[in-house]
Design a protein around this motif. Structure first.
Motif, short mmCIF file in Angstrom:
data_model
loop_
_atom_site.label_atom_id
_atom_site.label_comp_id
_atom_site.label_asym_id
_atom_site.label_seq_id
_atom_site.Cartn_x
_atom_site.Cartn_y
_atom_site.Cartn_z
N GLY A 1 0.81 -1.21 0.00
CA GLY A 1 0.00 0.00 0.00
C GLY A 1 0.84 1.26 0.00
N ARG A 2 1.89 1.26 0.80
CA ARG A 2 2.79 2.41 0.85
C ARG A 2 3.53 2.59 -0.48
NH1 ARG A 2 3.81 7.45 2.15
NH2 ARG A 2 6.03 7.88 2.46
N LEU A 3 3.98 1.48 -1.06
CA LEU A 3 4.68 1.55 -2.34
C LEU A 3 3.77 2.13 -3.42
CD1 LEU A 3 6.94 0.89 -4.34
CD2 LEU A 3 6.04 -1.45 -4.47
N GLU A 4 2.55 1.65 -3.48
CA GLU A 4 1.63 2.14 -4.51
C GLU A 4 1.35 3.63 -4.31
OE1 GLU A 4 -0.45 1.57 -8.04
OE2 GLU A 4 1.00 0.29 -7.00
N HIS A 5 1.24 4.07 -3.07
CA HIS A 5 1.02 5.49 -2.79
C HIS A 5 2.19 6.33 -3.30
CE1 HIS A 5 -0.19 9.13 -0.65
NE2 HIS A 5 1.01 9.18 -0.11
N VAL A 6 3.41 5.87 -3.05
CA VAL A 6 4.59 6.61 -3.49
C VAL A 6 4.65 6.67 -5.02
CG1 VAL A 6 7.12 6.52 -3.56
CG2 VAL A 6 5.92 6.16 -1.40
N ASN B 1 2.06 6.32 -7.10
CA ASN B 1 0.91 7.09 -7.60
C ASN B 1 1.17 8.58 -7.57
OD1 ASN B 1 -1.84 4.97 -6.34
ND2 ASN B 1 -0.33 4.63 -7.95
N ARG B 2 1.89 9.06 -6.56
CA ARG B 2 2.19 10.49 -6.48
C ARG B 2 3.05 10.95 -7.65
NH1 ARG B 2 4.45 12.18 -0.73
NH2 ARG B 2 5.97 10.59 -1.33
N ARG B 3 3.72 9.99 -8.29
CA ARG B 3 4.54 10.29 -9.47
C ARG B 3 3.83 9.91 -10.76
NH1 ARG B 3 7.56 9.15 -5.08
NH2 ARG B 3 9.61 10.13 -4.84
N GLY B 4 2.54 9.59 -10.65
CA GLY B 4 1.77 9.22 -11.83
C GLY B 4 2.04 7.83 -12.33
#
Length: 537
Positions: free
Chosen positions: A138-143, A145-148
């Protein structure tokens, strides 16, 4: 060394070795020998051991120590120390596995890799990222996603599982129909071998990646991986459809996939799972094709009872019946077959923009709508909003005295109906069972069974659990299905692995002897584990 009452039976790592290890590791690394850490890392979320824990039997064989490395060099030094002192090494991610893959069988050093969270996006323009094995999903995907960006891997345990754990067990995400399983996303890995040396896989001369992925830490300790990433989709379309029977829906799924469609998700629930999970939303706006008891009951629930209340009522009623008689699971399963009809199919597409999403949705939903009743967008949108909820609902069941578990098998389309019937029947003699079909591809699909059981005490729960699993695994093998799809093997399924891969044991032995001749890396797993019901604290 003597231990306090209730403390782990395996002695601590001797102080001299623990202190030497601390000196050789980076200042941020940790070496823990306290009882709390050793008990915590002595199991994962395998229900067999959760029932034992509920009965007060807390540990199979805890590690001598828990090491929490901060760098790849820390991992190397840990394994070198383990080799020097003849200690096994067990890699550990987030501990959310359900097969006992991260459970120590001979003590040793458990290596918690969650602090290895490197992030190299220098090749992101080429669709590649190098990621540390310790990233929690979940944390990886959030990081990203913030970069598109996105990895495109979304297991229901995304908030409590790691990249390294996914690779070790050949994990699958909820949108695997579009993105593939984790082995389809991994391009290369780096691991630390049994001697403490850093290895790259594949090499210019050999490609051992297909063997390494899914090896559950028995061939090396994974520290990072090069994976496929892609731009984050900006538009999604989800929808629900209702089939009269499972077979009708499976035919529709197979047809659209073999025509070249590649949706983000195709997820089919059997009749009872449809009723429990999505009763109100699955029927909103649908025109009933019959006036049966089930449809009238659904309509009544839609008017009067919230979905959460319906789910709670069904689970409480089921738990009560499970407590009453040995025949309760059979009676409950037959009642579910009789009372509930209609199977919910969730379908969805995700694309870069609205134009492409609308076009893909028109093709997919048009094909499905020709075969099934179209329920509109509400069921699909509801599923997407709540797609991770199921991973956090087991604790209340265990608190009530029952046990719950899941089993994922897979087969080609021609074998799938028989596999479903055979495994459901085998489980149904012992536990209450429901199922959904997901991870669908042109060649076949996975079936995900959820089941619940109850005994007069925890020992009887263990007996019922063992009978249910052994019967179901044997039924899967007889039906030509794979006994695992994305949860891995661990201790739970190892004795049945030969049914999946004839001759695989000999190949594994040759590879294992070449890379780990002293059997120190997660020993006693995969091909060399005993029948799981012999595994006791």
């Amino acid at each position: 060394m003597a231990t306090q009452q209730g403390a782990p039976s395996v002695p601590f790592l001797p102080d001299a070795i623990a202190n030497e290890l601390r000196l050789r590791l980076s200042p941020s690394a940790r070496v823990r020998v306290d009882d709390a850490a050793r008990l915590l890392y002595s199991r994962d979320c395998w229900p067999w051991l959760l029932i034992h824990t509920r009965a007060g039997r807390h540990s199979l064989r805890p590690p001598h120590a828990v090491v929490q490395p901060a760098t790849i060099e820390d991992v190397q030094e840990t394994i070198r120390m383990a080799a020097a002192h003849g200690l096994p090494v067990v890699p550990y991610g987030a501990g959310s596995g359900v097969t006992g893959a991260a459970v120590p069988t001979r003590g040793g050093l458990t290596v918690d890799l969650k602090r290895l969270t490197s992030l190299d996006l220098s090749l992101a323009g080429d669709g590649i990222a190098r990621l540390g094995a310790g990233w929690v999903g979940g944390r990886l995907e959030h990081v990203l996603n913030r970069r598109g960006l996105t990895l495109g891997h979304f297991p229901s345990s995304i908030g409590c599982s790691t990249l390294g754990g996914w690779i070790a067990t050949r994990s699958a995400g909820q949108l695997s129909t579009r993105h593939g399983k984790i082995e389809d996303r991994v391009l290369a890995t780096r691991l630390v071998d049994a001697n403490g040396d850093l290895r790259h896989v594949p090499t210019p001369h050999t490609d051992a990646l297909p063997i390494l992925v899914g090896s559950e830490g028995t061939l090396g300790v994974l520290v990072d991986a090069d994976v496929v990433i892609e731009p984050l989709p900006r538009a999604r379309r989800y929808r629900g459809f209702l089939a009269r029977t499972v077979d009708e829906a499976l035919d529709a799924m197979r047809e659209v996939l073999q025509q070249g469609q590649r949706p983000a998700v195709l997820r089919l629930y059997d009749a009872f799972d449809t009723f429990i999970s999505s009763a109100r939303r699955a029927t909103a706006g649908a025109a009933p094709s019959s006036d049966g008891l089930t449809r009238r009951l659904r309509a009544w629930i839609d008017r009067r009872v919230s979905v959460s209340e319906a789910r709670r009522f069904a689970l409480n009623a089921g738990a009560g019946l499970l407590r009453r008689t040995d025949m309760a699971p059979i009676a409950l399963n037959r009642a579910a077959d009789t009372l509930f009809d209609g199977c919910l199919l969730i379908a969805g597409v995700e694309e870069a923009d609205d134009e492409h999403a609308d076009a893909s949705a028109a093709d997919l939903f048009g094909l499905l709508g020709d075969r099934l009743d179209d329920l509109g967008t509400a069921p699909g949108d509801h599923w997407y909003a709540h797609r991770y909820d199921v991973s956090y609902k087991q604790s209340p069941a265990y608190d009530s005295g029952i046990f719950v578990d899941t089993m994922e098998v897979a087969a080609s389309w021609d074998r799938l109906p028989h596999l479903h019937a055979a495994v459901r029947s085998a489980l149904g003699d012992h536990v209450f069972v429901m199922a959904h079909f997901s991870h669908a591809y042109a060649a076949g699909c996975s079936i995900y069974f959820t089941f619940a059981g109850f005994g007069r005490d925890d020992d009887e729960c263990l007996t019922i659990y063992a009978r249910a699993w052994n019967a179901a695994l044997a039924a899967a093998a007889r039906s030509g299905g794979a006994v695992t799809h994305h949860h891995g093997v661990g201790l739970l399924k190892a004795a049945h692995l030969i049914d999946d891969h004839t001759g695989g044991g000999a190949l594994f032995d040759r590879v294992k002897h070449a890379v780990d001749p002293d059997d120190r890396l997660n020993p006693g797993k995969l091909w060399h584990a005993p029948p799981f019901d012999e595994v006791r604290p």
